[in-house]
Design a protein around this motif. Structure first.
Motif, PDB file in Angstrom:
ATOM      1  N   ARG A   1       9.437  10.085   6.779  1.00 55.89           N
ATOM      2  CA  ARG A   1      10.049   8.913   6.124  1.00 55.89           C
ATOM      3  C   ARG A   1       9.535   7.611   6.727  1.00 55.89           C
ATOM      4  NH1 ARG A   1      15.898  11.717   5.511  1.00 55.89           N
ATOM      5  NH2 ARG A   1      15.486  12.681   3.491  1.00 55.89           N
ATOM      6  N   ASP A   2       9.374   7.588   8.052  1.00 52.30           N
ATOM      7  CA  ASP A   2       8.831   6.388   8.699  1.00 52.30           C
ATOM      8  C   ASP A   2       7.419   6.099   8.204  1.00 52.30           C
ATOM      9  OD1 ASP A   2      11.131   5.944  10.136  1.00 52.30           O
ATOM     10  OD2 ASP A   2      10.355   6.756  12.024  1.00 52.30           O
ATOM     11  N   TRP A   3       6.594   7.133   8.071  1.00 56.20           N
ATOM     12  CA  TRP A   3       5.231   6.945   7.555  1.00 56.20           C
ATOM     13  C   TRP A   3       5.272   6.419   6.125  1.00 56.20           C
ATOM     14  CZ3 TRP A   3       3.022  12.420   9.044  1.00 56.20           C
ATOM     15  CH2 TRP A   3       2.824  12.479  10.417  1.00 56.20           C
ATOM     16  N   GLU A   4       6.101   7.045   5.303  1.00 53.58           N
ATOM     17  CA  GLU A   4       6.148   6.684   3.881  1.00 53.58           C
ATOM     18  C   GLU A   4       6.735   5.294   3.642  1.00 53.58           C
ATOM     19  OE1 GLU A   4       7.659   9.570   1.185  1.00 53.58           O
ATOM     20  OE2 GLU A   4       6.240  11.101   1.817  1.00 53.58           O
ATOM     21  N   GLN A   5       7.583   4.834   4.533  1.00 56.81           N
ATOM     22  CA  GLN A   5       8.210   3.520   4.365  1.00 56.81           C
ATOM     23  C   GLN A   5       7.552   2.452   5.227  1.00 56.81           C
ATOM     24  OE1 GLN A   5      12.416   4.271   4.910  1.00 56.81           O
ATOM     25  NE2 GLN A   5      12.405   5.836   3.305  1.00 56.81           N
ATOM     26  N   ASN A   6       6.359   2.780   5.742  1.00 59.70           N
ATOM     27  CA  ASN A   6       5.560   1.846   6.544  1.00 59.70           C
ATOM     28  C   ASN A   6       6.272   1.330   7.790  1.00 59.70           C
ATOM     29  OD1 ASN A   6       3.122   1.849   5.027  1.00 59.70           O
ATOM     30  ND2 ASN A   6       4.164   0.626   3.465  1.00 59.70           N
ATOM     31  N   ARG A   7       7.188   2.126   8.332  1.00 63.64           N
ATOM     32  CA  ARG A   7       7.830   1.731   9.589  1.00 63.64           C
ATOM     33  C   ARG A   7       6.965   2.134  10.776  1.00 63.64           C
ATOM     34  NH1 ARG A   7      13.169   3.207   6.979  1.00 63.64           N
ATOM     35  NH2 ARG A   7      12.742   5.310   7.697  1.00 63.64           N
ATOM     36  N   SER A   8       6.115   3.140  10.565  1.00 62.78           N
ATOM     37  CA  SER A   8       5.144   3.549  11.585  1.00 62.78           C
ATOM     38  C   SER A   8       3.961   4.177  10.878  1.00 62.78           C
ATOM     39  CB  SER A   8       5.764   4.535  12.584  1.00 62.78           C
ATOM     40  OG  SER A   8       6.047   5.767  11.960  1.00 62.78           O
ATOM     41  N   GLU A   9       2.869   4.333  11.621  1.00 66.66           N
ATOM     42  CA  GLU A   9       1.677   4.953  11.062  1.00 66.66           C
ATOM     43  C   GLU A   9       1.362   6.219  11.840  1.00 66.66           C
ATOM     44  OE1 GLU A   9      -1.727   2.753  10.133  1.00 66.66           O
ATOM     45  OE2 GLU A   9      -0.620   1.039   9.379  1.00 66.66           O
TER      46      GLU A   9
ATOM     47  N   ARG B   1       0.844  -1.182   0.000  1.00 70.63           N
ATOM     48  CA  ARG B   1       0.000   0.000   0.000  1.00 70.63           C
ATOM     49  C   ARG B   1       0.883   1.237   0.000  1.00 70.63           C
ATOM     50  NH1 ARG B   1      -3.049   0.825   4.833  1.00 70.63           N
ATOM     51  NH2 ARG B   1      -3.460   2.812   3.898  1.00 70.63           N
ATOM     52  N   THR B   2       0.494   2.244  -0.753  1.00 71.13           N
ATOM     53  CA  THR B   2       1.209   3.517  -0.717  1.00 71.13           C
ATOM     54  C   THR B   2       0.657   4.315   0.456  1.00 71.13           C
ATOM     55  OG1 THR B   2       1.450   3.508  -3.109  1.00 71.13           O
ATOM     56  CG2 THR B   2       1.766   5.625  -1.986  1.00 71.13           C
ATOM     57  N   PRO B   3       1.512   4.685   1.400  1.00 65.76           N
ATOM     58  CA  PRO B   3       1.026   5.444   2.551  1.00 65.76           C
ATOM     59  C   PRO B   3       0.387   6.759   2.124  1.00 65.76           C
ATOM     60  CG  PRO B   3       3.245   4.654   2.915  1.00 65.76           C
ATOM     61  CD  PRO B   3       2.930   4.411   1.475  1.00 65.76           C
ATOM     62  N   ARG B   4      -0.632   7.164   2.851  1.00 68.92           N
ATOM     63  CA  ARG B   4      -1.375   8.386   2.546  1.00 68.92           C
ATOM     64  C   ARG B   4      -0.465   9.612   2.497  1.00 68.92           C
ATOM     65  NH1 ARG B   4      -6.491  10.044   2.247  1.00 68.92           N
ATOM     66  NH2 ARG B   4      -7.005  12.128   2.939  1.00 68.92           N
ATOM     67  N   ALA B   5       0.492   9.709   3.407  1.00 74.87           N
ATOM     68  CA  ALA B   5       1.388  10.863   3.418  1.00 74.87           C
ATOM     69  C   ALA B   5       2.128  10.981   2.085  1.00 74.87           C
ATOM     70  CB  ALA B   5       2.378  10.759   4.580  1.00 74.87           C
ATOM     71  N   LYS B   6       2.566   9.871   1.543  1.00 74.68           N
ATOM     72  CA  LYS B   6       3.294   9.891   0.275  1.00 74.68           C
ATOM     73  C   LYS B   6       2.381  10.329  -0.866  1.00 74.68           C
ATOM     74  CE  LYS B   6       6.493   6.828  -0.865  1.00 74.68           C
ATOM     75  NZ  LYS B   6       7.148   5.573  -1.291  1.00 74.68           N
ATOM     76  N   ILE B   7       1.141   9.850  -0.855  1.00 72.51           N
ATOM     77  CA  ILE B   7       0.182  10.235  -1.896  1.00 72.51           C
ATOM     78  C   ILE B   7      -0.059  11.742  -1.863  1.00 72.51           C
ATOM     79  CG2 ILE B   7      -2.230  10.033  -2.625  1.00 72.51           C
ATOM     80  CD1 ILE B   7      -2.080   7.098  -1.558  1.00 72.51           C
TER      81      ILE B   7
ATOM     82  N   ALA C   1       1.097  14.417  -4.715  1.00 75.82           N
ATOM     83  CA  ALA C   1       0.065  15.239  -5.365  1.00 75.82           C
ATOM     84  C   ALA C   1       0.431  16.714  -5.313  1.00 75.82           C
ATOM     85  CB  ALA C   1      -1.291  14.999  -4.707  1.00 75.82           C
ATOM     86  N   LEU C   2       1.117  17.118  -4.249  1.00 74.82           N
ATOM     87  CA  LEU C   2       1.556  18.514  -4.101  1.00 74.82           C
ATOM     88  C   LEU C   2       2.887  18.771  -4.810  1.00 74.82           C
ATOM     89  CD1 LEU C   2       0.606  19.031  -0.360  1.00 74.82           C
ATOM     90  CD2 LEU C   2      -0.609  19.900  -2.369  1.00 74.82           C
ATOM     91  N   LYS C   3       3.462  17.716  -5.381  1.00 71.14           N
ATOM     92  CA  LYS C   3       4.730  17.809  -6.113  1.00 71.14           C
ATOM     93  C   LYS C   3       5.863  18.371  -5.244  1.00 71.14           C
ATOM     94  CE  LYS C   3       2.682  18.071 -10.674  1.00 71.14           C
ATOM     95  NZ  LYS C   3       1.325  18.332 -10.808  1.00 71.14           N
ATOM     96  N   LEU C   4       5.957  17.836  -4.024  1.00 68.07           N
ATOM     97  CA  LEU C   4       6.991  18.274  -3.092  1.00 68.07           C
ATOM     98  C   LEU C   4       7.913  17.106  -2.764  1.00 68.07           C
ATOM     99  CD1 LEU C   4       4.748  20.248  -0.568  1.00 68.07           C
ATOM    100  CD2 LEU C   4       6.249  21.225  -2.304  1.00 68.07           C
TER     101      LEU C   4
END
Length: 86
Positions: A52-60, A22-28, A32-35
């Motif tokens: 980075r932890d959110w995006e790499q699914n190390r934490s939510e 799953r692509t973490p919501r933060a990454k999406i 989308a904001l092109k940042l």
């Protein structure tokens, strides 16, 4: 087994779903904001390590962070301006 219109593209099985990431919501939201991660973290005052932890699914994100991400997704400029005013 149910037939589909495209025999080469059948429905996903449970094992297919387990293998998919799953692509973490933060990454999406960030994409989308092109940042970049660094730009997003700085703009919205989120620790780069946390992002980075959110995006790499190390934490939510906890419930408060999830709500914050939802506000960023819906009103990114308003959040940016509100944080800049401080």
């Amino acid at each position: 087994m149910k037939r589909t219109a495209d025999p080469d593209n059948g429905p996903l099985t449970d094992s297919d779903l387990k293998r998919m990431k799953r692509t973490p919501r933060a990454k999406i939201i960030r994409r989308a904001l092109k940042l970049s991660q660094e730009e997003f973290a700085a703009r919205y005052q989120i620790s780069i390590g946390t992002l980075r932890d959110w995006e790499q699914n190390r934490s939510e994100p906890d419930k408060a962070a999830q709500a914050y991400l939802k506000v960023i997704a819906r009103k990114p400029e308003m959040v940016r301006k509100a944080l800049k005013a401080n």
